[in-house]
Design a protein around this motif. Structure first.
Motif, PDB file in Angstrom:
ATOM      1  N   ILE A  58       0.865  -1.270   0.113  1.00 29.52           N
ATOM      2  CA  ILE A  58      -0.045   0.043  -0.060  1.00 29.52           C
ATOM      3  C   ILE A  58       0.920   1.258   0.089  1.00 29.52           C
ATOM      4  O   ILE A  58       1.326   1.488   1.073  1.00 29.52           O
ATOM      5  CB  ILE A  58      -0.830  -0.139   1.394  1.00 29.52           C
ATOM      6  N   CYS A  59       0.965   1.981  -1.205  1.00 28.52           N
ATOM      7  CA  CYS A  59       0.397   2.007  -2.542  1.00 28.52           C
ATOM      8  C   CYS A  59       1.558   1.625  -3.171  1.00 28.52           C
ATOM      9  O   CYS A  59       2.765   1.922  -3.092  1.00 28.52           O
ATOM     10  CB  CYS A  59      -0.189   3.078  -3.009  1.00 28.52           C
ATOM     11  N   PHE A  60       1.382   1.301  -4.328  1.00 24.01           N
ATOM     12  CA  PHE A  60       2.513   0.927  -5.387  1.00 24.01           C
ATOM     13  C   PHE A  60       3.397   1.960  -5.677  1.00 24.01           C
ATOM     14  O   PHE A  60       4.874   1.800  -5.605  1.00 24.01           O
ATOM     15  CB  PHE A  60       2.144   0.433  -6.673  1.00 24.01           C
ATOM     16  N   GLY A  61       3.135   3.202  -5.952  1.00 24.82           N
ATOM     17  CA  GLY A  61       4.037   4.159  -5.827  1.00 24.82           C
ATOM     18  C   GLY A  61       5.132   4.124  -7.191  1.00 24.82           C
ATOM     19  O   GLY A  61       4.819   3.844  -8.038  1.00 24.82           O
ATOM     20  N   SER A  86      -0.947  -4.862  -5.161  1.00 28.68           N
ATOM     21  CA  SER A  86      -0.728  -3.332  -4.755  1.00 28.68           C
ATOM     22  C   SER A  86      -1.773  -2.415  -5.495  1.00 28.68           C
ATOM     23  O   SER A  86      -1.684  -2.466  -6.800  1.00 28.68           O
ATOM     24  CB  SER A  86       0.708  -3.177  -5.159  1.00 28.68           C
ATOM     25  N   PRO A  87      -2.600  -1.762  -4.631  1.00 25.74           N
ATOM     26  CA  PRO A  87      -3.245  -0.757  -5.047  1.00 25.74           C
ATOM     27  C   PRO A  87      -2.629   0.504  -5.412  1.00 25.74           C
ATOM     28  O   PRO A  87      -1.435   0.780  -4.888  1.00 25.74           O
ATOM     29  CB  PRO A  87      -4.405  -0.529  -4.028  1.00 25.74           C
ATOM     30  N   GLU A  88      -3.106   1.149  -6.632  1.00 21.34           N
ATOM     31  CA  GLU A  88      -2.384   2.499  -6.789  1.00 21.34           C
ATOM     32  C   GLU A  88      -3.452   3.612  -7.267  1.00 21.34           C
ATOM     33  O   GLU A  88      -4.266   2.871  -8.218  1.00 21.34           O
ATOM     34  CB  GLU A  88      -1.220   2.274  -7.479  1.00 21.34           C
ATOM     35  N   LYS A  89      -3.429   4.775  -6.975  1.00 20.46           N
ATOM     36  CA  LYS A  89      -4.417   5.789  -7.356  1.00 20.46           C
ATOM     37  C   LYS A  89      -3.961   6.272  -8.708  1.00 20.46           C
ATOM     38  O   LYS A  89      -4.844   6.660  -9.581  1.00 20.46           O
ATOM     39  CB  LYS A  89      -4.436   6.674  -6.313  1.00 20.46           C
ATOM     40  N   ASP A  90      -2.710   6.763  -8.928  1.00 20.40           N
ATOM     41  CA  ASP A  90      -2.053   7.479  -9.683  1.00 20.40           C
ATOM     42  C   ASP A  90      -1.830   6.625 -11.032  1.00 20.40           C
ATOM     43  O   ASP A  90      -0.872   5.934 -11.064  1.00 20.40           O
ATOM     44  CB  ASP A  90      -0.847   8.229  -9.318  1.00 20.40           C
ATOM     45  N   ARG A  91      -2.358   6.825 -12.246  1.00 24.81           N
ATOM     46  CA  ARG A  91      -1.901   6.232 -13.447  1.00 24.81           C
ATOM     47  C   ARG A  91      -0.649   6.718 -14.056  1.00 24.81           C
ATOM     48  O   ARG A  91      -0.178   6.083 -15.050  1.00 24.81           O
ATOM     49  CB  ARG A  91      -3.235   5.949 -14.379  1.00 24.81           C
ATOM     50  N   LYS A 121      -1.530  -5.319 -19.107  1.00 25.06           N
ATOM     51  CA  LYS A 121      -2.519  -6.245 -18.114  1.00 25.06           C
ATOM     52  C   LYS A 121      -2.063  -5.939 -16.590  1.00 25.06           C
ATOM     53  O   LYS A 121      -0.992  -5.329 -16.304  1.00 25.06           O
ATOM     54  CB  LYS A 121      -2.633  -7.764 -18.474  1.00 25.06           C
ATOM     55  N   ASN A 122      -3.057  -6.118 -15.812  1.00 26.37           N
ATOM     56  CA  ASN A 122      -2.939  -5.762 -14.244  1.00 26.37           C
ATOM     57  C   ASN A 122      -1.957  -6.923 -13.610  1.00 26.37           C
ATOM     58  O   ASN A 122      -1.895  -6.512 -12.312  1.00 26.37           O
ATOM     59  CB  ASN A 122      -4.141  -5.661 -13.652  1.00 26.37           C
ATOM     60  N   LYS A 123      -1.482  -8.105 -14.262  1.00 24.88           N
ATOM     61  CA  LYS A 123      -0.778  -8.926 -13.481  1.00 24.88           C
ATOM     62  C   LYS A 123       0.288  -9.547 -14.086  1.00 24.88           C
ATOM     63  O   LYS A 123       0.173  -9.661 -15.426  1.00 24.88           O
ATOM     64  CB  LYS A 123      -1.632  -9.856 -13.042  1.00 24.88           C
ATOM     65  N   ILE A 124       1.725  -9.668 -13.402  1.00 28.47           N
ATOM     66  CA  ILE A 124       2.742 -10.377 -14.170  1.00 28.47           C
ATOM     67  C   ILE A 124       3.366 -11.367 -13.456  1.00 28.47           C
ATOM     68  O   ILE A 124       3.483 -11.319 -12.200  1.00 28.47           O
ATOM     69  CB  ILE A 124       3.556  -9.097 -14.604  1.00 28.47           C
ATOM     70  N   LEU A 132       3.032 -10.349  -9.477  1.00 30.12           N
ATOM     71  CA  LEU A 132       2.630  -9.018  -9.131  1.00 30.12           C
ATOM     72  C   LEU A 132       1.441  -8.490  -9.590  1.00 30.12           C
ATOM     73  O   LEU A 132       1.314  -8.746 -11.012  1.00 30.12           O
ATOM     74  CB  LEU A 132       3.880  -7.945  -9.306  1.00 30.12           C
ATOM     75  N   GLU A 133       0.504  -8.251  -8.945  1.00 31.36           N
ATOM     76  CA  GLU A 133      -0.769  -7.699  -9.391  1.00 31.36           C
ATOM     77  C   GLU A 133      -0.876  -6.252  -9.119  1.00 31.36           C
ATOM     78  O   GLU A 133      -0.694  -5.870  -8.082  1.00 31.36           O
ATOM     79  CB  GLU A 133      -1.965  -8.442  -8.834  1.00 31.36           C
ATOM     80  N   LEU A 134      -1.178  -5.191 -10.009  1.00 29.07           N
ATOM     81  CA  LEU A 134      -1.343  -4.014  -9.829  1.00 29.07           C
ATOM     82  C   LEU A 134      -2.840  -3.271 -10.011  1.00 29.07           C
ATOM     83  O   LEU A 134      -3.434  -3.749 -11.204  1.00 29.07           O
ATOM     84  CB  LEU A 134      -0.464  -3.101 -10.556  1.00 29.07           C
TER      85      LEU A 134
END
Length: 235
Positions: A58-61, A86-91, A121-124, A132-134
Protein backbone atom coordinates in the motif's frame (compact mmCIF):
# COMPACT_ATOMS: atom_id res chain seq x y z
CA UNK A 1 8.46 15.77 -12.72
CA UNK A 2 10.94 16.52 -9.93
CA UNK A 3 13.47 13.72 -9.42
CA UNK A 4 15.48 14.01 -6.19
CA UNK A 5 18.53 12.16 -4.94
CA UNK A 6 18.16 10.91 -1.38
CA UNK A 7 20.80 10.50 1.32
CA UNK A 8 21.95 7.00 0.28
CA UNK A 9 22.28 8.04 -3.38
CA UNK A 10 19.07 6.40 -4.57
CA UNK A 11 16.51 8.54 -6.35
CA UNK A 12 12.88 9.34 -5.60
CA UNK A 13 10.27 11.77 -6.91
CA UNK A 14 8.33 14.67 -5.41
CA UNK A 15 4.60 14.11 -5.86
CA UNK A 16 2.92 17.38 -6.78
CA UNK A 17 -0.61 16.26 -5.88
CA UNK A 18 0.23 15.32 -2.29
CA UNK A 19 3.12 17.74 -1.80
CA UNK A 20 5.40 14.98 -0.50
CA UNK A 21 8.24 12.80 -1.73
CA UNK A 22 7.59 9.11 -2.22
CA UNK A 23 10.46 8.37 0.17
CA UNK A 24 12.40 9.92 3.02
CA UNK A 25 15.27 11.99 1.67
CA UNK A 26 16.98 11.75 5.07
CA UNK A 27 16.86 7.94 5.32
CA UNK A 28 17.38 7.29 1.61
CA UNK A 29 14.80 5.78 -0.73
CA UNK A 30 16.35 2.32 -0.94
CA UNK A 31 17.54 2.26 2.69
CA UNK A 32 14.06 3.17 3.93
CA UNK A 33 12.48 0.53 1.71
CA UNK A 34 14.78 -2.21 2.89
CA UNK A 35 14.96 -1.47 6.61
CA UNK A 36 11.43 -0.20 7.29
CA UNK A 37 9.49 -2.61 5.11
CA UNK A 38 11.34 -5.56 3.56
CA UNK A 39 13.54 -6.78 6.42
CA UNK A 40 11.18 -6.56 9.47
CA UNK A 41 8.98 -9.48 8.26
CA UNK A 42 12.13 -11.54 7.73
CA UNK A 43 13.58 -10.59 11.12
CA UNK A 44 10.44 -10.67 13.27
CA UNK A 45 7.73 -12.65 11.47
CA UNK A 46 9.78 -15.62 10.18
CA UNK A 47 8.60 -14.98 6.63
CA UNK A 48 11.46 -17.01 5.12
CA UNK A 49 10.12 -20.11 6.87
CA UNK A 50 6.66 -19.89 5.29
CA UNK A 51 5.89 -21.93 2.15
CA UNK A 52 4.06 -19.02 0.54
CA UNK A 53 3.54 -15.31 1.13
CA UNK A 54 0.77 -12.95 0.16
CA UNK A 55 2.00 -9.38 0.42
CA UNK A 56 -0.11 -6.23 0.23
CA UNK A 57 1.91 -3.20 -0.90
CA UNK A 58 0.00 0.00 0.00
CA UNK A 59 0.50 1.88 -2.36
CA UNK A 60 2.60 0.87 -5.41
CA UNK A 61 4.07 4.32 -6.04
CA UNK A 62 7.52 4.01 -7.62
CA UNK A 63 7.56 0.26 -7.03
CA UNK A 64 10.50 0.22 -4.61
CA UNK A 65 8.78 -2.05 -2.06
CA UNK A 66 7.65 -4.61 -4.62
CA UNK A 67 10.93 -4.63 -6.54
CA UNK A 68 13.07 -4.83 -3.37
CA UNK A 69 10.91 -7.68 -2.05
CA UNK A 70 11.62 -9.73 -5.16
CA UNK A 71 15.36 -9.11 -4.97
CA UNK A 72 15.75 -9.63 -1.22
CA UNK A 73 13.85 -12.91 -1.05
CA UNK A 74 15.67 -14.28 -4.10
CA UNK A 75 18.98 -13.13 -2.60
CA UNK A 76 18.20 -14.94 0.67
CA UNK A 77 17.30 -18.15 -1.12
CA UNK A 78 13.58 -18.18 -0.42
CA UNK A 79 12.03 -21.20 -2.16
CA UNK A 80 8.35 -20.46 -1.61
CA UNK A 81 5.70 -18.67 -3.64
CA UNK A 82 5.30 -14.88 -3.36
CA UNK A 83 2.19 -13.01 -4.49
CA UNK A 84 2.34 -9.22 -4.28
CA UNK A 85 -0.87 -7.21 -4.49
CA UNK A 86 -0.72 -3.44 -4.80
CA UNK A 87 -3.40 -0.77 -5.19
CA UNK A 88 -2.44 2.55 -6.74
CA UNK A 89 -4.41 5.72 -7.44
CA UNK A 90 -2.06 7.49 -9.85
CA UNK A 91 -2.00 6.11 -13.40
CA UNK A 92 0.98 8.37 -14.03
CA UNK A 93 3.31 6.17 -11.97
CA UNK A 94 4.46 4.25 -15.07
CA UNK A 95 5.93 7.42 -16.54
CA UNK A 96 7.61 8.23 -13.23
CA UNK A 97 9.07 4.73 -12.84
CA UNK A 98 10.50 4.71 -16.36
CA UNK A 99 12.12 8.12 -15.76
CA UNK A 100 13.87 6.96 -12.59
CA UNK A 101 17.32 5.40 -12.26
CA UNK A 102 17.00 2.62 -9.67
CA UNK A 103 19.86 1.58 -7.36
CA UNK A 104 22.33 -1.13 -8.31
CA UNK A 105 20.70 -3.49 -5.79
CA UNK A 106 17.64 -3.68 -8.06
CA UNK A 107 19.55 -3.92 -11.34
CA UNK A 108 18.81 -7.63 -11.89
CA UNK A 109 15.10 -6.86 -12.20
CA UNK A 110 13.99 -5.84 -15.68
CA UNK A 111 11.86 -2.94 -14.48
CA UNK A 112 11.06 -1.53 -17.95
CA UNK A 113 9.83 -4.98 -19.03
CA UNK A 114 7.65 -5.27 -15.93
CA UNK A 115 6.11 -1.86 -16.61
CA UNK A 116 5.58 -2.70 -20.28
CA UNK A 117 3.59 -5.78 -19.25
CA UNK A 118 1.64 -3.95 -16.53
CA UNK A 119 0.60 -1.32 -19.06
CA UNK A 120 -1.17 -4.08 -21.00
CA UNK A 121 -2.57 -6.13 -18.13
CA UNK A 122 -2.78 -5.83 -14.36
CA UNK A 123 -0.78 -8.93 -13.43
CA UNK A 124 2.67 -10.25 -14.27
CA UNK A 125 4.60 -13.41 -13.44
CA UNK A 126 8.12 -12.20 -12.61
CA UNK A 127 9.50 -15.70 -12.02
CA UNK A 128 7.64 -19.03 -11.84
CA UNK A 129 7.12 -18.34 -8.11
CA UNK A 130 6.79 -14.54 -7.89
CA UNK A 131 3.79 -12.60 -9.20
CA UNK A 132 2.74 -8.95 -9.01
CA UNK A 133 -0.80 -7.64 -9.37
CA UNK A 134 -1.38 -3.90 -9.76
CA UNK A 135 -4.84 -2.42 -9.19
CA UNK A 136 -5.62 1.12 -10.27
CA UNK A 137 -8.41 2.47 -8.11
CA UNK A 138 -9.64 2.86 -4.56
CA UNK A 139 -7.60 0.93 -1.99
CA UNK A 140 -10.63 0.37 0.24
CA UNK A 141 -12.50 -1.29 -2.61
CA UNK A 142 -9.44 -3.40 -3.42
CA UNK A 143 -9.17 -4.59 0.18
CA UNK A 144 -12.82 -5.67 0.14
CA UNK A 145 -11.93 -8.24 -2.53
CA UNK A 146 -9.70 -10.22 -0.14
CA UNK A 147 -10.94 -12.99 2.13
CA UNK A 148 -10.56 -12.95 5.91
CA UNK A 149 -6.99 -13.77 6.98
CA UNK A 150 -5.69 -13.78 3.41
CA UNK A 151 -2.62 -11.53 3.75
CA UNK A 152 0.70 -12.32 5.48
CA UNK A 153 2.54 -9.01 5.09
CA UNK A 154 1.38 -5.43 4.56
CA UNK A 155 3.67 -2.56 3.61
CA UNK A 156 1.68 0.40 4.96
CA UNK A 157 3.45 2.98 2.86
CA UNK A 158 0.80 5.43 1.71
CA UNK A 159 1.42 9.17 1.72
CA UNK A 160 1.30 10.67 5.21
CA UNK A 161 -1.88 10.94 7.33
CA UNK A 162 -1.65 14.71 6.98
CA UNK A 163 -2.51 14.50 3.27
CA UNK A 164 -4.04 11.01 2.93
CA UNK A 165 -5.83 10.23 6.20
CA UNK A 166 -8.29 7.89 4.48
CA UNK A 167 -5.57 5.22 4.41
CA UNK A 168 -4.70 5.69 8.09
CA UNK A 169 -8.13 5.80 9.73
CA UNK A 170 -9.51 3.38 12.33
CA UNK A 171 -11.95 2.05 9.71
CA UNK A 172 -9.05 1.36 7.37
CA UNK A 173 -7.07 -0.52 10.03
CA UNK A 174 -10.15 -2.56 10.94
CA UNK A 175 -10.25 -3.69 7.32
CA UNK A 176 -6.54 -4.54 7.44
CA UNK A 177 -7.21 -6.56 10.58
CA UNK A 178 -9.88 -8.51 8.72
CA UNK A 179 -7.77 -9.38 5.68
CA UNK A 180 -4.56 -10.28 7.55
CA UNK A 181 -3.50 -13.68 8.89
CA UNK A 182 -3.04 -14.31 12.61
CA UNK A 183 0.77 -14.21 12.24
CA UNK A 184 0.79 -11.19 9.95
CA UNK A 185 3.02 -8.16 10.16
CA UNK A 186 2.22 -4.64 8.95
CA UNK A 187 5.24 -2.37 8.47
CA UNK A 188 5.12 1.41 8.37
CA UNK A 189 7.29 4.51 8.55
CA UNK A 190 4.61 6.38 10.53
CA UNK A 191 4.99 6.76 14.30
CA UNK A 192 2.28 9.41 14.74
CA UNK A 193 0.48 8.78 18.04
CA UNK A 194 -3.02 9.06 16.55
CA UNK A 195 -2.18 6.53 13.85
CA UNK A 196 -0.59 4.08 16.27
CA UNK A 197 -3.71 4.39 18.42
CA UNK A 198 -5.92 3.65 15.42
CA UNK A 199 -3.94 0.48 14.75
CA UNK A 200 -4.13 -0.54 18.41
CA UNK A 201 -7.87 0.12 18.58
CA UNK A 202 -8.32 -2.04 15.49
CA UNK A 203 -6.87 -4.95 17.47
CA UNK A 204 -3.17 -4.91 16.60
CA UNK A 205 -0.20 -4.95 18.97
CA UNK A 206 1.91 -1.93 18.06
CA UNK A 207 5.71 -1.97 18.18
CA UNK A 208 8.14 0.88 17.67
CA UNK A 209 11.24 -0.23 15.82
CA UNK A 210 14.60 1.48 16.31
CA UNK A 211 16.76 0.43 13.38
CA UNK A 212 20.37 1.58 13.28
CA UNK A 213 19.94 2.33 9.55
CA UNK A 214 16.93 4.66 9.58
CA UNK A 215 14.88 6.88 11.81
CA UNK A 216 12.19 5.25 13.96
CA UNK A 217 9.46 3.21 12.32
CA UNK A 218 6.73 0.87 13.54
CA UNK A 219 4.94 -2.35 12.81
CA UNK A 220 1.70 -4.00 13.84
CA UNK A 221 1.05 -7.67 14.61
CA UNK A 222 -1.79 -9.80 15.98
CA UNK A 223 0.37 -11.88 18.31
CA UNK A 224 2.91 -10.44 20.73
CA UNK A 225 6.58 -10.93 20.01
CA UNK A 226 9.65 -10.60 22.21
CA UNK A 227 10.74 -7.06 22.96
CA UNK A 228 14.36 -5.97 22.67
CA UNK A 229 16.50 -2.88 22.75
CA UNK A 230 15.40 -2.10 19.19
CA UNK A 231 11.82 -3.30 19.54
CA UNK A 232 9.43 -1.80 22.10
CA UNK A 233 5.73 -2.53 22.60
CA UNK A 234 3.78 0.73 22.38
CA UNK A 235 1.00 1.02 24.95
Amino acid sequence: MQILKSRDGSSTIFNQEYGECYHSLKDGAYTETLHKHILPPILFAKSLQKPSLKILDICFGLGYNSFATMMQYLKMGYKGKIEIFSPEKDRGVFEKILALQYPEELSKINIPKIIETLQLKNKILITPDISLELFFGDAHYYLSQFSNGDIDIVYQDAFSPKVNFDLWSLEYFLELFRVTHIDCIITTYCVNREILLNAKNAGFFVYKYNSSHTRKSAFFVKEKILESEKLILWE
